[in-house]
Write a protein that holds these residues in place. Structure first.
Motif, PDB file in Angstrom:
ATOM      1  N   ASP A 262      -6.943  -2.915   0.271  1.00 34.27           N
ATOM      2  CA  ASP A 262      -6.258  -3.689   1.305  1.00 34.27           C
ATOM      3  C   ASP A 262      -5.125  -4.569   0.788  1.00 34.27           C
ATOM      4  O   ASP A 262      -4.362  -5.105   1.589  1.00 34.27           O
ATOM      5  CB  ASP A 262      -7.271  -4.587   2.034  1.00 34.27           C
ATOM      6  CG  ASP A 262      -8.352  -3.782   2.728  1.00 34.27           C
ATOM      7  OD1 ASP A 262      -8.052  -2.651   3.130  1.00 34.27           O
ATOM      8  OD2 ASP A 262      -9.482  -4.282   2.849  1.00 34.27           O
ATOM      9  N   SER A 263      -5.011  -4.761  -0.525  1.00 33.28           N
ATOM     10  CA  SER A 263      -4.021  -5.709  -1.027  1.00 33.28           C
ATOM     11  C   SER A 263      -2.597  -5.269  -0.715  1.00 33.28           C
ATOM     12  O   SER A 263      -1.752  -6.089  -0.334  1.00 33.28           O
ATOM     13  CB  SER A 263      -4.194  -5.887  -2.535  1.00 33.28           C
ATOM     14  OG  SER A 263      -4.028  -4.646  -3.209  1.00 33.28           O
ATOM     15  N   SER A 264      -2.301  -3.980  -0.845  1.00 35.17           N
ATOM     16  CA  SER A 264      -0.939  -3.514  -0.554  1.00 35.17           C
ATOM     17  C   SER A 264      -0.608  -3.661   0.922  1.00 35.17           C
ATOM     18  O   SER A 264       0.511  -4.025   1.292  1.00 35.17           O
ATOM     19  CB  SER A 264      -0.786  -2.048  -0.984  1.00 35.17           C
ATOM     20  OG  SER A 264      -1.746  -1.225  -0.325  1.00 35.17           O
ATOM     21  N   ALA A 265      -1.583  -3.405   1.796  1.00 35.58           N
ATOM     22  CA  ALA A 265      -1.350  -3.578   3.230  1.00 35.58           C
ATOM     23  C   ALA A 265      -1.135  -5.044   3.571  1.00 35.58           C
ATOM     24  O   ALA A 265      -0.291  -5.380   4.419  1.00 35.58           O
ATOM     25  CB  ALA A 265      -2.537  -3.021   4.024  1.00 35.58           C
ATOM     26  N   ASN A 266      -1.884  -5.931   2.925  1.00 37.80           N
ATOM     27  CA  ASN A 266      -1.701  -7.361   3.180  1.00 37.80           C
ATOM     28  C   ASN A 266      -0.335  -7.835   2.697  1.00 37.80           C
ATOM     29  O   ASN A 266       0.303  -8.676   3.339  1.00 37.80           O
ATOM     30  CB  ASN A 266      -2.801  -8.157   2.475  1.00 37.80           C
ATOM     31  CG  ASN A 266      -4.161  -7.904   3.085  1.00 37.80           C
ATOM     32  OD1 ASN A 266      -4.277  -7.598   4.264  1.00 37.80           O
ATOM     33  ND2 ASN A 266      -5.206  -8.032   2.284  1.00 37.80           N
ATOM     34  N   LEU A 267       0.135  -7.298   1.573  1.00 43.82           N
ATOM     35  CA  LEU A 267       1.446  -7.663   1.074  1.00 43.82           C
ATOM     36  C   LEU A 267       2.538  -7.182   2.021  1.00 43.82           C
ATOM     37  O   LEU A 267       3.486  -7.914   2.324  1.00 43.82           O
ATOM     38  CB  LEU A 267       1.665  -7.080  -0.324  1.00 43.82           C
ATOM     39  CG  LEU A 267       3.029  -7.342  -0.960  1.00 43.82           C
ATOM     40  CD1 LEU A 267       3.264  -8.838  -1.119  1.00 43.82           C
ATOM     41  CD2 LEU A 267       3.139  -6.632  -2.305  1.00 43.82           C
ATOM     42  N   ALA A 268       2.414  -5.954   2.510  1.00 43.58           N
ATOM     43  CA  ALA A 268       3.407  -5.436   3.456  1.00 43.58           C
ATOM     44  C   ALA A 268       3.412  -6.243   4.742  1.00 43.58           C
ATOM     45  O   ALA A 268       4.477  -6.508   5.319  1.00 43.58           O
ATOM     46  CB  ALA A 268       3.116  -3.965   3.747  1.00 43.58           C
ATOM     47  N   SER A 269       2.240  -6.669   5.201  1.00 46.05           N
ATOM     48  CA  SER A 269       2.177  -7.485   6.410  1.00 46.05           C
ATOM     49  C   SER A 269       2.823  -8.845   6.195  1.00 46.05           C
ATOM     50  O   SER A 269       3.542  -9.341   7.072  1.00 46.05           O
ATOM     51  CB  SER A 269       0.715  -7.664   6.830  1.00 46.05           C
ATOM     52  OG  SER A 269       0.610  -8.521   7.938  1.00 46.05           O
TER      53      SER A 269
END
Length: 311
Positions: A262-269
């Motif tokens: 989930d870290s990459s998705a949180n960064l993109a968000s």
């Protein structure tokens, strides 16, 4: 009574007395029975019990420090002891020879259990962050510091307010970086990565004083993902910060930035929700293009006493 009967009874009594006296003499000469020897009572002392200890198979040996050990001083046999614990900490040393002769890079306090990380380089703060994180100090006051209630181990959202000025055409308030772990408040630090306290044990008076200092702290240490360091640094200089505390019910905050899924998705968000403005974008607002009025040239023509202008 007949004298003969009397004489017979007297003789009978005499014979009985002689027999009784002989029997009494025989009994008096028999040896008395020897007393039975009672077993001697030996009191059990703690020393006697210590000579034959019974090993508890449910407990595991752990090397524990008996004294404070300063940095760069080799550990001796007098500094450590082997304690039996029901649950041994992960990675702890189990034999005294694993610790004796080794030299720590930092101060070790009495009562702490030892592992291989106890002898690795790095200060308290460096052992509180992960390889993909950086520790950054943020200046705070009582308002930014959530009313002085922040505690190491909390998670906060960093908010930014920008006033309208010549470089920022409109006021804005936005979330700059979400879910940052609080490493320390003032001089109070949290736990290291192995779960040990980063500071030595304090007395009740010292804890009371530290809580008072925490409420009036002027700096807060945050664990910031490496890719968001520049954004937070620019935000601290661009406007007014606020730290919003997140609930402990959000159990996955520890993996918000470090999780593989989930870290990459949180960064993109976070990048998508950020309002782009000149301070964080590291650009200056476009300057208005100056319009230069075109100047008309003309030729003066003189015909007698008549003067005319021609383009």
């Amino acid at each position: 009574m007949n004298s003969r009967v009397t004489m017979g009874l007297a003789g009978l009594f005499l014979v009985g007395a002689i027999i009784a006296g002989y029997w009494g003499l025989v009994l008096s000469r028999q040896p008395s029975p020897e007393p039975v020897a009672q077993p001697a009572f030996v009191p059990t002392t703690p020393t006697a019990q210590a000579l034959a200890p019974v090993d508890d198979l449910t407990r595991q040996p752990v090397v524990v420090l008996l004294h404070d050990v300063p940095p760069f001083v080799a550990i001796t046999a007098a500094d450590v002891v082997l304690e039996k614990l029901r649950i041994a900490p992960a990675g702890s040393l189990t034999r005294l020879d694993q610790a004796i002769g080794r030299m720590p890079w930092r101060a070790l306090t009495a009562g702490s259990w030892l592992n291989d990380e106890s002898f690795e380089a790095g200060g308290r703060l460096a052992r509180m962050i992960h390889s993909n994180e950086r520790a950054l100090a943020v200046a705070v006051d009582e308002v930014i510091n959530a009313g002085g209630q922040l505690t190491p181990g909390d998670y906060v959202d960093v908010l930014l307010f920008l006033r309208m000025d010549s470089n920022n055409l409109q006021s804005s308030a936005q979330l700059v970086v979400p879910a940052l772990r609080v490493l320390g408040v003032g001089e109070q630090l949290g736990l290291t990565n192995d779960g040990q306290p980063s500071s030595p044990a304090l007395s009740n008076d010292e804890k009371r004083n530290q809580n008072q200092l925490r409420a009036s702290a002027r700096t807060v240490l945050l664990a910031v993902p490496e890719q968001l360091m520049s954004r937070l640094m620019l935000a601290t200089q661009a406007g007014v910060l606020r730290l919003a505390v997140r609930s402990v019910d959000e159990k996955r905050l520890a993996h918000y930035w470090a999780g593989e899924r989930d870290s990459s998705a949180n960064l993109a968000s976070a990048n998508r929700e950020l309002i782009q403005f000149s301070q964080l974008a590291m650009t200056t607002p476009p300057k208005p293009v100056a319009t230069v009025a075109s100047r008309k040239w003309s030729v003066e023509v003189i015909r007698g006493n008549e003067i005319t202008q021609t383009p």
